[in-house]
Write a protein that holds these residues in place. Structure first.
Motif, PDB file in Angstrom:
ATOM      1  N   UNK A   1     -13.312  -6.489  -2.746  1.00  0.00           N
ATOM      2  CA  UNK A   1     -14.184  -5.911  -3.777  1.00  0.00           C
ATOM      3  C   UNK A   1     -15.655  -6.161  -3.451  1.00  0.00           C
ATOM      4  N   UNK A   2     -15.972  -7.398  -3.072  1.00  0.00           N
ATOM      5  CA  UNK A   2     -17.360  -7.743  -2.751  1.00  0.00           C
ATOM      6  C   UNK A   2     -17.860  -6.904  -1.583  1.00  0.00           C
ATOM      7  N   UNK A   3     -17.017  -6.717  -0.571  1.00  0.00           N
ATOM      8  CA  UNK A   3     -17.412  -5.922   0.599  1.00  0.00           C
ATOM      9  C   UNK A   3     -17.677  -4.459   0.216  1.00  0.00           C
ATOM     10  N   UNK A   4     -16.855  -3.936  -0.705  1.00  0.00           N
ATOM     11  CA  UNK A   4     -17.041  -2.546  -1.139  1.00  0.00           C
ATOM     12  C   UNK A   4     -18.272  -2.382  -2.016  1.00  0.00           C
ATOM     13  N   UNK A   5     -18.572  -3.407  -2.831  1.00  0.00           N
ATOM     14  CA  UNK A   5     -19.666  -3.302  -3.791  1.00  0.00           C
ATOM     15  C   UNK A   5     -21.030  -3.635  -3.198  1.00  0.00           C
ATOM     16  N   UNK A   6     -21.065  -4.377  -2.100  1.00  0.00           N
ATOM     17  CA  UNK A   6     -22.337  -4.840  -1.561  1.00  0.00           C
ATOM     18  C   UNK A   6     -23.210  -3.674  -1.087  1.00  0.00           C
ATOM     19  N   UNK A   7     -22.600  -2.554  -0.732  1.00  0.00           N
ATOM     20  CA  UNK A   7     -23.374  -1.394  -0.272  1.00  0.00           C
ATOM     21  C   UNK A   7     -23.798  -0.511  -1.446  1.00  0.00           C
ATOM     22  N   UNK A   8     -23.509  -0.948  -2.653  1.00  0.00           N
ATOM     23  CA  UNK A   8     -23.931  -0.278  -3.883  1.00  0.00           C
ATOM     24  C   UNK A   8     -23.547   1.205  -3.906  1.00  0.00           C
ATOM     25  N   UNK A   9     -22.256   1.495  -3.852  1.00  0.00           N
ATOM     26  CA  UNK A   9     -21.824   2.891  -3.914  1.00  0.00           C
ATOM     27  C   UNK A   9     -22.010   3.458  -5.313  1.00  0.00           C
ATOM     28  N   UNK A  10     -22.109   4.794  -5.401  1.00  0.00           N
ATOM     29  CA  UNK A  10     -22.174   5.422  -6.714  1.00  0.00           C
ATOM     30  C   UNK A  10     -20.815   5.371  -7.415  1.00  0.00           C
ATOM     31  N   UNK A  11     -19.764   5.445  -6.607  1.00  0.00           N
ATOM     32  CA  UNK A  11     -18.404   5.435  -7.149  1.00  0.00           C
ATOM     33  C   UNK A  11     -17.552   4.510  -6.296  1.00  0.00           C
ATOM     34  N   UNK A  12     -16.752   3.655  -6.956  1.00  0.00           N
ATOM     35  CA  UNK A  12     -15.809   2.790  -6.246  1.00  0.00           C
ATOM     36  C   UNK A  12     -14.403   3.301  -6.512  1.00  0.00           C
ATOM     37  N   UNK A  13     -13.665   3.554  -5.427  1.00  0.00           N
ATOM     38  CA  UNK A  13     -12.294   4.031  -5.498  1.00  0.00           C
ATOM     39  C   UNK A  13     -11.352   2.871  -5.206  1.00  0.00           C
ATOM     40  N   UNK A  14     -10.352   2.692  -6.044  1.00  0.00           N
ATOM     41  CA  UNK A  14      -9.424   1.561  -5.889  1.00  0.00           C
ATOM     42  C   UNK A  14      -7.998   2.105  -5.820  1.00  0.00           C
ATOM     43  N   UNK A  15      -7.377   1.956  -4.643  1.00  0.00           N
ATOM     44  CA  UNK A  15      -6.045   2.502  -4.403  1.00  0.00           C
ATOM     45  C   UNK A  15      -4.985   1.420  -4.580  1.00  0.00           C
ATOM     46  N   UNK A  16      -4.496   1.262  -5.813  1.00  0.00           N
ATOM     47  CA  UNK A  16      -3.486   0.250  -6.175  1.00  0.00           C
ATOM     48  C   UNK A  16      -3.833  -1.114  -5.578  1.00  0.00           C
ATOM     49  N   UNK A  17      -5.047  -1.626  -5.811  1.00  0.00           N
ATOM     50  CA  UNK A  17      -5.485  -2.862  -5.157  1.00  0.00           C
ATOM     51  C   UNK A  17      -4.774  -4.116  -5.645  1.00  0.00           C
ATOM     52  N   UNK A  18      -4.077  -4.048  -6.772  1.00  0.00           N
ATOM     53  CA  UNK A  18      -3.411  -5.228  -7.313  1.00  0.00           C
ATOM     54  C   UNK A  18      -1.911  -5.230  -7.041  1.00  0.00           C
ATOM     55  N   UNK A  19      -1.435  -4.216  -6.337  1.00  0.00           N
ATOM     56  CA  UNK A  19       0.007  -4.043  -6.159  1.00  0.00           C
ATOM     57  C   UNK A  19       0.690  -5.169  -5.406  1.00  0.00           C
ATOM     58  N   UNK A  20      -0.040  -5.876  -4.522  1.00  0.00           N
ATOM     59  CA  UNK A  20       0.581  -6.921  -3.710  1.00  0.00           C
ATOM     60  C   UNK A  20       0.550  -8.293  -4.382  1.00  0.00           C
ATOM     61  N   UNK A  21      -0.030  -8.384  -5.569  1.00  0.00           N
ATOM     62  CA  UNK A  21      -0.170  -9.678  -6.247  1.00  0.00           C
ATOM     63  C   UNK A  21       1.013  -9.948  -7.170  1.00  0.00           C
ATOM     64  N   UNK A  22       1.286 -11.226  -7.403  1.00  0.00           N
ATOM     65  CA  UNK A  22       2.351 -11.562  -8.350  1.00  0.00           C
ATOM     66  C   UNK A  22       1.876 -11.274  -9.771  1.00  0.00           C
ATOM     67  N   UNK A  23       2.815 -11.238 -10.712  1.00  0.00           N
ATOM     68  CA  UNK A  23       2.539 -10.749 -12.064  1.00  0.00           C
ATOM     69  C   UNK A  23       1.401 -11.495 -12.747  1.00  0.00           C
ATOM     70  N   UNK A  24       1.436 -12.830 -12.706  1.00  0.00           N
ATOM     71  CA  UNK A  24       0.427 -13.621 -13.410  1.00  0.00           C
ATOM     72  C   UNK A  24      -0.966 -13.369 -12.840  1.00  0.00           C
ATOM     73  N   UNK A  25      -1.055 -13.359 -11.513  1.00  0.00           N
ATOM     74  CA  UNK A  25      -2.343 -13.141 -10.856  1.00  0.00           C
ATOM     75  C   UNK A  25      -2.820 -11.705 -11.102  1.00  0.00           C
ATOM     76  N   UNK A  26      -1.888 -10.766 -11.092  1.00  0.00           N
ATOM     77  CA  UNK A  26      -2.254  -9.375 -11.334  1.00  0.00           C
ATOM     78  C   UNK A  26      -2.863  -9.201 -12.724  1.00  0.00           C
ATOM     79  N   UNK A  27      -2.264  -9.858 -13.723  1.00  0.00           N
ATOM     80  CA  UNK A  27      -2.793  -9.775 -15.085  1.00  0.00           C
ATOM     81  C   UNK A  27      -4.178 -10.407 -15.176  1.00  0.00           C
TER      82      UNK A  27
END
Length: 373
Positions: A177-203
């Protein structure tokens, strides 16, 4: 990944599921505008597949917009079209009023966070985050300062010298996220970025991601097949099915007032009453749905029908304990099977399966489906 920089959009997003009043009324130009967007794979007449089928969509400035749907519904293809990883077969994509339909990814001021994070394993966190700025030709001192600020923003400043392999899954997600945001894009696209996390961490990350988006005011477009994620985080949701947008609305609108059987069944659990039941109960031929929490089980089996309330006898077929409540499945007289969300203070009997009960609901809780008349 985008190769141009811009200043952060002004304004912040409102709470999940609610529109932020002052921001959108004053802005005529959306962050993203899709018009008749179509994407076809395969040769015509030889297994041609229409992955995206005439999608029209405006995504507001500073909005957290989720694209929700099952596998193969077209949501990820739409995201890839916005990013420039795929080019549309027809239709247009506008970024803040500028047509970018035929432009390469690096010519669009957007950035993408993927499920696998794609971090460089041999680089420290600060160098990973600074990489996009390095590609853009920014000086070493300035890009390091910006990278440190970005890591601090996601609460990883004290780990900046570590390698990705020394982090947990949730921490690696924050670095991406930090790497994507540091270039200050107008729009950030997130392609199921939480899918690999366990339930508690995902929440936990759902909450943190929404708070980060609100503080930055950047437009987030989030792709997920997880309805809980979409309901928890989004200002608005677009539900996809077979390459089309089935419904667009706030979390409350999507859940409480689905406009079709697909949305009602995909987002949460719904009890669908067919046209025969609707005709017998209300004299209408359209189907209607009721959410499980809108139904009440009467364990004494007494009919609770009175003005504004409908009640039907039935038989308990199974019970499923879900922690905060119990799902009681009941076969109603007439053949309709329903799920009722009941409290855990169930009758003290050895078995409730097979017990004769009554199920009631307020008539105004029935949601009529206009597309199933």
């Amino acid at each position: 990944m985008s190769h141009s920089t811009s200043s952060l959009p002004q304004g912040t997003a409102g709470p999940a599921g609610a529109a932020a009043p002052g921001r959108r009324t004053a802005e005529a130009v959306p962050a993203i505008r899709l018009r008749n967007l179509t994407k076809t794979f395969g040769a015509k007449g030889f297994g041609e597949t229409k992955a995206v089928d005439g999608v029209d969509l405006d995504i507001h400035q500073g909005e957290f917009f989720s694209m929700l749907g099952p596998s193969g519904s077209g949501k990820t293809t739409v995201l890839r079209l916005i990013a420039g990883f795929e080019l549309p077969t027809s239709g247009t994509i506008e970024l803040e009023g500028q047509d970018v339909s035929g432009k390469a990814p690096f010519q669009r001021d957007v950035n993408t966070v993927f499920q696998d994070y794609a971090l460089f394993p041999h680089m420290s966190l600060v160098d990973n985050v600074a990489y996009g700025l390095r590609v853009r030709g920014m000086g070493r001192a300035e890009r390091r300062e910006r990278a440190v600020e970005a890591l601090e923003r996601v609460q990883l400043g004290k780990f900046m010298a570590r390698k990705p392999s020394q982090l947990s899954g949730g921490q690696r997600q924050r670095v991406a996220l930090a790497r994507a945001l540091v270039v200050e894009p107008k729009v950030l696209l997130l392609d199921e970025p939480l899918g690999a996390l366990d339930l508690k961490l995902r929440q936990q990350m759902q909450i943190e991601l929404k708070e980060l988006q609100r503080s930055l005011g950047i437009t987030f477009i989030f792709v997920t097949h997880d309805q809980e994620e979409a309901l928890t985080m989004s200002d608005r949701i677009g539900v996809f099915n077979n390459g089309k947008l089935a419904q667009i609305g706030t979390a409350h609108e999507i859940y409480q007032r689905p406009t079709g059987a697909f949305v009602a069944n995909f987002v949460g659990t719904s009890n669908l009453f067919g046209s025969e039941s609707a005709t017998a109960l209300y004299g209408r031929s359209s189907q209607f749905v009721l959410r499980p929490e809108r139904l009440t089980v009467h364990w004494d089996g007494l009919n609770a029908k009175h003005d504004g309330v409908t009640s039907l006898p039935g038989t308990v077929t199974s019970l499923v304990y879900v922690g905060h409540a119990t799902q009681v499945r009941v076969a109603l007289e007439g053949g309709t099977a329903v799920v009722v969300l009941a409290g855990n203070d169930l009758p003290d009997e050895q078995t409730l399966v097979g017990k004769a009960v009554a199920v009631s609901w307020a008539d105004n809780d029935a949601v009529w489906l206009p597309d199933a008349a």
